[in-house]
Design a protein around this motif. Structure first.
Motif, short mmCIF file in Angstrom:
data_model
loop_
_atom_site.label_atom_id
_atom_site.label_comp_id
_atom_site.label_asym_id
_atom_site.label_seq_id
_atom_site.Cartn_x
_atom_site.Cartn_y
_atom_site.Cartn_z
N LEU A 103 24.01 8.01 14.43
CA LEU A 103 23.38 7.86 15.75
C LEU A 103 22.21 6.88 15.73
CD1 LEU A 103 23.48 11.61 16.77
CD2 LEU A 103 24.62 9.76 18.00
N CYS A 104 21.38 6.99 14.69
CA CYS A 104 20.14 6.19 14.62
C CYS A 104 20.45 4.71 14.41
CB CYS A 104 19.28 6.73 13.49
SG CYS A 104 17.71 5.89 13.35
N SER A 105 21.33 4.41 13.46
CA SER A 105 21.64 3.02 13.15
C SER A 105 22.37 2.34 14.31
CB SER A 105 22.51 2.99 11.88
OG SER A 105 22.54 1.72 11.33
N SER A 106 23.28 3.08 14.94
CA SER A 106 23.98 2.54 16.11
C SER A 106 22.99 2.20 17.23
CB SER A 106 25.00 3.58 16.59
OG SER A 106 25.58 3.19 17.79
N GLY A 107 22.00 3.08 17.45
CA GLY A 107 20.98 2.84 18.47
C GLY A 107 20.14 1.61 18.18
N LEU A 108 19.81 1.42 16.90
CA LEU A 108 19.02 0.24 16.51
C LEU A 108 19.79 -1.06 16.76
CD1 LEU A 108 17.32 1.53 13.25
CD2 LEU A 108 16.14 0.79 15.30
N PHE A 109 21.11 -1.05 16.50
CA PHE A 109 21.92 -2.25 16.77
C PHE A 109 22.01 -2.53 18.27
CE2 PHE A 109 23.61 -1.64 12.40
CZ PHE A 109 23.30 -2.90 11.93
N VAL A 110 22.02 -1.47 19.08
CA VAL A 110 21.98 -1.66 20.54
C VAL A 110 20.67 -2.34 20.94
CG1 VAL A 110 21.85 -0.45 22.76
CG2 VAL A 110 23.54 0.24 21.08
N LEU A 111 19.55 -1.88 20.37
CA LEU A 111 18.24 -2.47 20.68
C LEU A 111 18.19 -3.95 20.31
CD1 LEU A 111 15.85 0.39 19.57
CD2 LEU A 111 15.94 -0.62 21.83
N VAL A 112 18.75 -4.28 19.14
CA VAL A 112 18.79 -5.69 18.71
C VAL A 112 19.60 -6.51 19.70
CG1 VAL A 112 19.59 -7.30 16.92
CG2 VAL A 112 18.42 -5.20 16.27
N ASN A 113 20.71 -5.94 20.18
CA ASN A 113 21.55 -6.66 21.15
C ASN A 113 20.82 -6.86 22.48
OD1 ASN A 113 24.25 -7.75 21.88
ND2 ASN A 113 24.12 -6.13 23.42
N LEU A 114 20.04 -5.87 22.90
CA LEU A 114 19.26 -6.02 24.15
C LEU A 114 18.25 -7.15 24.00
CD1 LEU A 114 18.54 -2.32 25.22
CD2 LEU A 114 20.42 -3.80 25.89
N ASN A 115 17.62 -7.25 22.83
CA ASN A 115 16.71 -8.37 22.57
C ASN A 115 17.46 -9.69 22.54
OD1 ASN A 115 14.66 -6.51 22.28
ND2 ASN A 115 13.80 -7.49 20.48
N TYR A 116 18.64 -9.69 21.92
CA TYR A 116 19.44 -10.91 21.79
C TYR A 116 19.86 -11.45 23.16
CZ TYR A 116 23.18 -14.05 20.37
OH TYR A 116 23.98 -15.16 20.19
N GLU A 117 20.20 -10.53 24.08
CA GLU A 117 20.62 -10.95 25.43
C GLU A 117 19.46 -11.58 26.20
OE1 GLU A 117 22.34 -7.48 27.18
OE2 GLU A 117 24.24 -7.72 26.12
N ARG A 118 18.21 -11.24 25.83
CA ARG A 118 17.06 -11.79 26.53
C ARG A 118 16.50 -13.04 25.85
NH1 ARG A 118 17.86 -6.78 27.72
NH2 ARG A 118 17.11 -5.91 29.68
N PHE A 119 16.44 -13.02 24.53
CA PHE A 119 15.83 -14.14 23.80
C PHE A 119 16.84 -15.16 23.28
CE2 PHE A 119 12.50 -10.93 23.45
CZ PHE A 119 11.36 -11.68 23.64
N MET A 120 18.14 -14.78 23.29
CA MET A 120 19.21 -15.62 22.74
C MET A 120 18.98 -15.93 21.26
SD MET A 120 21.59 -15.98 24.79
CE MET A 120 21.70 -15.11 26.34
N SER A 121 18.33 -15.01 20.58
CA SER A 121 18.10 -15.17 19.14
C SER A 121 17.85 -13.80 18.53
CB SER A 121 16.90 -16.08 18.89
OG SER A 121 16.58 -16.06 17.52
N ARG A 122 18.26 -13.66 17.26
CA ARG A 122 17.95 -12.42 16.54
C ARG A 122 16.85 -12.66 15.50
NH1 ARG A 122 23.61 -12.22 16.08
NH2 ARG A 122 23.30 -12.87 13.93
N SER A 123 16.25 -13.83 15.53
CA SER A 123 15.21 -14.15 14.55
C SER A 123 13.97 -13.30 14.80
CB SER A 123 14.84 -15.63 14.63
OG SER A 123 13.70 -15.87 13.83
N ILE A 124 13.42 -12.76 13.75
CA ILE A 124 12.23 -11.91 13.86
C ILE A 124 11.00 -12.72 14.27
CG2 ILE A 124 11.31 -12.01 11.49
CD1 ILE A 124 11.43 -8.83 11.65
N TYR A 125 11.08 -14.05 14.10
CA TYR A 125 9.94 -14.92 14.45
C TYR A 125 9.94 -15.27 15.95
CZ TYR A 125 10.16 -15.36 9.42
OH TYR A 125 10.22 -15.06 8.08
N ILE A 126 11.11 -15.15 16.59
CA ILE A 126 11.22 -15.45 18.02
C ILE A 126 11.12 -14.17 18.85
CG2 ILE A 126 12.81 -16.32 19.79
CD1 ILE A 126 13.68 -18.43 17.77
N ASN A 127 11.67 -13.06 18.32
CA ASN A 127 11.60 -11.77 19.03
C ASN A 127 10.21 -11.16 18.84
OD1 ASN A 127 14.44 -10.69 20.05
ND2 ASN A 127 14.75 -11.99 18.26
N LYS A 128 9.27 -11.62 19.64
CA LYS A 128 7.89 -11.14 19.51
C LYS A 128 7.34 -10.76 20.88
CE LYS A 128 5.89 -13.35 15.46
NZ LYS A 128 5.16 -12.17 15.02
#
Length: 440
Positions: free
Chosen positions: A305-330
């Motif tokens: 449950l926890c890991s699946s939720g974290l991947f959803v969160l990363v995808n929500l960030n990706y849809e907004r920032f168009m990047s998964r880079s930790i330097y851009i997602n700030k």
């Protein structure tokens, strides 16, 4: 059989593009199955299928993650990106997973175990984000296929010698080291254990959000489920050889935790954190005591449950920032504070903070390891410390700081996304109230 027929009749709905109906029926099936809990050794036995408490929880987890996966993949249906095929392969994967967990025969278990690889491979290669997904798919395919051939030979040898493949009759004690490794190899790759884990970060990074949710939520649990089912045949060998695997897993957990601190890709960081949790799960189970077993089952559900939720969160960030880079997602705390709260809740669960189920799992696993050998304590201290470090690193880097000025397609969080996150977090924390189920 009733559940299997329900799932098979969902397949025609995939080609009618009834996405909302499939989603609602999966919730209905989950609620219906919730009432069918089994406390006995095996119950609801049909021709070759039956389930006990372990199978029950994993099938329930599979249904729930599949429903959440449909909810997370609404973009595929909006763009009509072969959405009928996506629905078909998702339901087919659920059918294979349910058959794997319900099988009471070694060969049928092996067949469905391997068949579940095909839909997930197609989902990674078909709906992934970058051209490297072909390479990631091949990595995963060949790692699994190479390790699973010895398992097939072990099953054939077992049948020739004992003329039986039913789980209920496997009260044997095999003392062969070769057979021990033939049985273990496929599950160690699927788990994945340290040194066999290289396919996992690649597959996660290239997969779509649905692929990542399935991989983290259920596919990794197939390895631990297989070990729990088969290992009681090798208790004599395990007492002698498990120490090597326990030390390797714990040492690997420390090394991979340090690797997490050097990641610049959010998905890659969460994928490596899965390897740490699975290493702890494996080492706790291999102590062969009751606490280790219960801790492993608890950790399987909590991590799913926890890991699946974290991947959803990363995808929500990706849809907004168009990047998964930790330097851009700030700077998400400045933009969407409520999404930052969801990040905090799931990241704190990932580092085993109360009241999450991860905490119960880690307490049980750490207790079993210290009971096995007090020398494990030193490695466990480092693993616990570095787990907290990379979780705080993930949260603070992505939520604090100045937000990236080149934001593209920025939108506020909507009800579907909020619902999706809370349907991960609420079961993860509410199961703890009835955690006595695991001690039956």
């Amino acid at each position: 059989m009733m559940i299997m027929l329900f799932l098979l009749f969902l397949i025609p709905l995939c080609f009618l593009n009834k996405f909302w109906l499939i989603k609602n029926l999966l919730v209905l099936l989950s609620v219906f199955f919730f009432t069918k809990i089994s406390f006995l050794n095996y119950s609801f036995i049909s021709y070759f299928m039956g389930y006990d408490l372990l199978s029950y929880f994993l099938v329930l987890l599979s249904m729930w993650i599949l429903f959440l996966m449909f909810m997370a993949s609404e973009k595929i249906y909006k763009l009509n990106d072969y959405s009928e095929l996506f629905s078909f392969f998702s339901i087919l994967l659920l059918v294979f997973l349910v058959l794997t967990f319900f099988s009471m025969n070694m060969f049928l278990f092996y067949m469905f175990f391997e068949a579940s690889l095909i839909p997930i491979l197609i989902m990674i290669m078909g709906w992934g984000y970058q051209p490297e997904r072909i390479q990631a798919g091949m990595y995963m395919f060949f790692y699994t296929i190479m390790a699973s051939l010895p398992m097939l030979l072990f099953i054939l040898y077992f049948y020739l010698k004992f003329s039986c493949l039913d789980f209920s009759f496997l009260n044997l004690n095999l003392s062969s080291v070769i057979l021990y490794f033939m049985m273990m190899m496929v599950f160690l790759v699927k788990l994945p254990m340290f040194l066999f884990h290289l396919w996992l970060p690649k597959a996660h990074v290239e997969a779509s959000v649905a692929g990542s949710m399935i991989l983290a939520g259920i596919m990794l649990k197939l390895g631990s489920y297989g070990l729990i089912r088969f290992f009681h045949m090798f208790l004599q060998v395990g007492v002698k050889l498990n120490l090597i695997l326990i030390n390797l897993s714990l040492l690997g957990g420390i090394i991979v935790s340090l690797t997490c601190l050097r990641q610049s890709d959010l998905k890659s960081l969460i994928a490596y954190s899965s390897v740490v949790h699975m290493g702890l799960l494996l080492s706790g189970f291999l102590t062969l005591n009751n606490w280790g077993m219960v801790g492993s089952i608890t950790m399987m559900l909590a991590h799913g449950l926890c890991s699946s939720g974290l991947f959803v969160l990363v995808n929500l960030n990706y849809e907004r920032f168009m990047s998964r880079s930790i330097y851009i997602n700030k700077g998400m705390l400045n933009l969407i504070p409520f999404l930052s709260l969801c990040w905090f809740l799931l990241v704190s669960s990932n580092m085993a903070a109360p009241p999450s189920l991860n905490l119960l799992g880690e307490i049980l696993l750490i207790s079993s390891l210290i009971n096995y050998s007090y020398l494990c304590m030193y490695m466990l201290i480092l693993i616990s410390f570095f787990s907290a470090v990379y979780c705080l690193f993930l949260y603070s880097y992505s939520q604090h700081g100045l937000f990236y000025s080149g934001i593209y397609n920025f939108s506020i969080i909507n009800f579907r996304e909020l619902n999706l996150l809370f349907l991960h977090w609420i079961p993860l924390n509410l199961i703890l109230i009835k955690s006595d189920f695991f001690f039956i």
